[in-house]
Motif scaffolding. Structure first.
Motif, PDB file in Angstrom:
ATOM      1  N   MET A 168       7.830  -0.006   0.805  1.00  0.00           N
ATOM      2  CA  MET A 168       6.480  -0.300   0.387  1.00  0.00           C
ATOM      3  C   MET A 168       5.513   0.229   1.439  1.00  0.00           C
ATOM      4  N   SER A 169       4.485   0.941   0.982  1.00  0.00           N
ATOM      5  CA  SER A 169       3.514   1.553   1.874  1.00  0.00           C
ATOM      6  C   SER A 169       2.249   0.702   1.928  1.00  0.00           C
ATOM      7  N   VAL A 170       1.749   0.487   3.121  1.00  0.00           N
ATOM      8  CA  VAL A 170       0.523  -0.277   3.306  1.00  0.00           C
ATOM      9  C   VAL A 170      -0.595   0.707   3.638  1.00  0.00           C
ATOM     10  N   THR A 171      -1.662   0.672   2.846  1.00  0.00           N
ATOM     11  CA  THR A 171      -2.797   1.553   3.081  1.00  0.00           C
ATOM     12  C   THR A 171      -3.864   0.780   3.831  1.00  0.00           C
ATOM     13  N   LYS A 172      -4.273   1.345   4.953  1.00  0.00           N
ATOM     14  CA  LYS A 172      -5.310   0.707   5.747  1.00  0.00           C
ATOM     15  C   LYS A 172      -6.673   1.112   5.181  1.00  0.00           C
ATOM     16  N   ILE A 173      -7.491   0.145   4.860  1.00  0.00           N
ATOM     17  CA  ILE A 173      -8.823   0.418   4.329  1.00  0.00           C
ATOM     18  C   ILE A 173      -9.791   0.510   5.500  1.00  0.00           C
TER      19      ILE A 173
END
Length: 80
Positions: A1-6
């Motif tokens: 699972m990839s976490v996208t930093k906003i």
């Protein structure tokens, strides 16, 4: 699972675009609801102070050094 930093920049771009899509169409269309059409009938009593003849032609000018920008140039002459 990839976490996208906003980032702040991406957040503002996303919310600004959403705001524009929601607000701007209604802003521009509100004038269509009113009878905002100007009176286009000529006044038979009108007498112009001066008459001019305007012509427009494409040209290129240097707005910044080294680069030409395509523009429309207008020239005119007084008729009476």
């Amino acid at each position: 699972m990839s976490v996208t930093k906003i980032t702040r920049k991406n957040f503002l771009k996303g919310t600004g675009g959403t705001f524009a899509l929601m607000f701007l169409p209604s802003f521009f269309l509100t004038s269509c609801e009113n009878d905002a059409t100007p009176n286009r009938k000529a006044d038979p009593e009108f007498s112009p102070d001066i008459e001019i003849e305007l012509t427009a032609h494409p040209s290129e000018v240097s707005i910044i050094p080294g680069a030409k920008t395509k523009v429309w140039k207008y020239s005119g002459k007084v008729i009476s």
